[in-house]
Design a protein around this motif. Structure first.
Motif, PDB file in Angstrom:
ATOM      1  N   TRP A   7       0.845  -1.194   0.000  1.00  0.00           N
ATOM      2  CA  TRP A   7       0.000   0.000   0.000  1.00  0.00           C
ATOM      3  C   TRP A   7       0.881   1.246   0.000  1.00  0.00           C
ATOM      4  CZ3 TRP A   7      -1.349   3.622   4.154  1.00  0.00           C
ATOM      5  CH2 TRP A   7      -2.405   4.489   3.804  1.00  0.00           C
ATOM      6  N   ARG A   8       0.579   2.165  -0.876  1.00  0.00           N
ATOM      7  CA  ARG A   8       1.290   3.440  -0.911  1.00  0.00           C
ATOM      8  C   ARG A   8       0.392   4.507  -0.311  1.00  0.00           C
ATOM      9  NH1 ARG A   8       3.422   6.579  -6.346  1.00  0.00           N
ATOM     10  NH2 ARG A   8       4.166   8.480  -5.297  1.00  0.00           N
TER      11      ARG A   8
ATOM     12  N   VAL B 243       4.492   2.021   1.698  1.00  0.00           N
ATOM     13  CA  VAL B 243       5.516   2.865   1.078  1.00  0.00           C
ATOM     14  C   VAL B 243       4.921   4.245   0.836  1.00  0.00           C
ATOM     15  CG1 VAL B 243       6.698   0.927   0.018  1.00  0.00           C
ATOM     16  CG2 VAL B 243       4.906   2.097  -1.253  1.00  0.00           C
ATOM     17  N   PHE B 244       5.799   5.224   0.729  1.00  0.00           N
ATOM     18  CA  PHE B 244       5.316   6.598   0.558  1.00  0.00           C
ATOM     19  C   PHE B 244       5.688   7.182  -0.800  1.00  0.00           C
ATOM     20  CE2 PHE B 244       4.841  11.121   1.793  1.00  0.00           C
ATOM     21  CZ  PHE B 244       3.571  11.038   2.329  1.00  0.00           C
ATOM     22  N   GLY B 245       6.762   6.684  -1.398  1.00  0.00           N
ATOM     23  CA  GLY B 245       7.236   7.256  -2.655  1.00  0.00           C
ATOM     24  C   GLY B 245       7.098   6.297  -3.814  1.00  0.00           C
ATOM     25  N   GLU B 246       7.155   6.835  -5.025  1.00  0.00           N
ATOM     26  CA  GLU B 246       6.993   6.046  -6.235  1.00  0.00           C
ATOM     27  C   GLU B 246       8.124   5.026  -6.395  1.00  0.00           C
ATOM     28  OE1 GLU B 246       6.556   6.770 -11.073  1.00  0.00           O
ATOM     29  OE2 GLU B 246       6.587   8.473  -9.682  1.00  0.00           O
ATOM     30  N   ARG B 247       9.345   5.428  -6.092  1.00  0.00           N
ATOM     31  CA  ARG B 247      10.485   4.516  -6.246  1.00  0.00           C
ATOM     32  C   ARG B 247      10.346   3.315  -5.316  1.00  0.00           C
ATOM     33  NH1 ARG B 247      15.459   4.055  -3.680  1.00  0.00           N
ATOM     34  NH2 ARG B 247      17.066   3.015  -4.932  1.00  0.00           N
ATOM     35  N   ASP B 248       9.985   3.579  -4.057  1.00  0.00           N
ATOM     36  CA  ASP B 248       9.819   2.475  -3.107  1.00  0.00           C
ATOM     37  C   ASP B 248       8.689   1.550  -3.543  1.00  0.00           C
ATOM     38  OD1 ASP B 248      11.831   3.547  -1.611  1.00  0.00           O
ATOM     39  OD2 ASP B 248      10.533   4.460  -0.105  1.00  0.00           O
ATOM     40  N   GLU B 249       7.617   2.119  -4.053  1.00  0.00           N
ATOM     41  CA  GLU B 249       6.506   1.294  -4.523  1.00  0.00           C
ATOM     42  C   GLU B 249       6.971   0.376  -5.646  1.00  0.00           C
ATOM     43  OE1 GLU B 249       1.891   1.728  -6.076  1.00  0.00           O
ATOM     44  OE2 GLU B 249       3.262   3.424  -6.289  1.00  0.00           O
ATOM     45  N   GLY B 250       7.777   0.906  -6.562  1.00  0.00           N
ATOM     46  CA  GLY B 250       8.262   0.086  -7.664  1.00  0.00           C
ATOM     47  C   GLY B 250       9.142  -1.058  -7.184  1.00  0.00           C
TER      48      GLY B 250
END
Length: 269
Positions: free
Chosen positions: A97-98, A255-262
């Protein structure tokens, strides 16, 4: 609660905190906001004052106003239920979950704490430790101080402590001190980070939580490289769940950021 009431509540809270601070000493804003100034300006001062407030008991009137305001702010952002999060395709025990962990209604959320375990003292800092303490309320720092006074020494890396979540939509906060890697991890850092994840899972089971949401431990100001931390987190959590199949625990990687989500999405696909 309407906008006008919210503005009155935050102005009252700021006034209480400023009066207290003048008696106790400590950080003061460069300028005291007037009672009719916009909510955002009052909120910034409120947040900075509670971030720098010693763990004193607070009067009931203050707590009632604080609790009502914090819960209304979370309600307006919107609370996400763990039950509404789909499991990842690779493992029905896990979800990705972001979003803002302070708005997630898990039984327990994980806080990336520091060794003093009293929250972040930088006024208005946007680390997860600061956000959790801000939106839980001043009761959280007081409870953490009680635990640390009883312990008598700083919290070791890789362990976990449980407190109530107070005004957060979760039931508990699990506080863990991850390793400080400063951009380059060592074997010891990796062992300590794995220990943090295992300790949090054990703490969640001990407090009878059915769901736990992990932040990205140590990857913020502690500098653990996320491309190493994410696979370690997933691997450690899966191994622990495999070894404790009676735990019946739903785990969310928040996760909070796009990079971490990826990174997590690739690991969990």
């Amino acid at each position: 609660m309407d906008d006008r009431t919210m503005q009155q509540q935050v102005a009252f809270l700021v006034r209480c905190l400023l009066e207290e601070r003048k008696r106790t000493g400590g950080w003061l804003p460069p300028r005291e906001p007037g009672a009719d100034e916009p909510f955002g300006e009052q909120w910034d001062v409120f947040r900075a004052l509670v971030n720098t407030r010693e763990p004193y008991p607070a009067p009931e009137g203050f707590l009632a106003a604080q609790d009502a305001l914090l819960r209304e702010l979370v309600r307006r952002v919107g609370v996400t239920q763990v039950a509404d999060l789909p499991p990842v395709a690779a493992d029905a025990r896990l979800s990705l979950w972001r979003g803002d962990i302070t708005t997630l209604a898990a039984d327990a959320i994980v806080n990336a704490a520091n060794a003093r375990m009293l929250g972040c003292w930088v006024p208005g800092h946007y680390c997860i430790d600061n956000a959790i303490h801000t939106f839980a309320g001043v009761q959280l720092r007081l409870e953490c101080a009680r635990l640390m006074d009883a312990q008598g020494y700083d919290e070791p890396t890789g362990r976990a402590k449980v407190t109530p979540a107070y005004n957060l939509p979760s039931r508990f906060v699990i506080h863990t001190v991850g390793p400080i890697a400063e951009g380059r991890s060592t074997d010891r850092n990796r062992l300590e980070l794995a220990s943090s994840y295992r300790s949090c899972l054990e703490a969640a089971v001990a407090c009878k939580a059915r769901s736990v949401a992990f932040c990205c431990i140590s990857t913020g100001v502690f500098g653990f490289p996320q491309e190493e931390a994410a696979p370690l987190a997933v691997r450690t959590v899966r191994a622990w769940l495999d070894a404790h199949q009676d735990a019946d625990l739903r785990v969310v990687f928040d996760v909070f950021g796009e990079r971490d989500e990826g990174l997590y999405r690739a690991l969990l696909s």
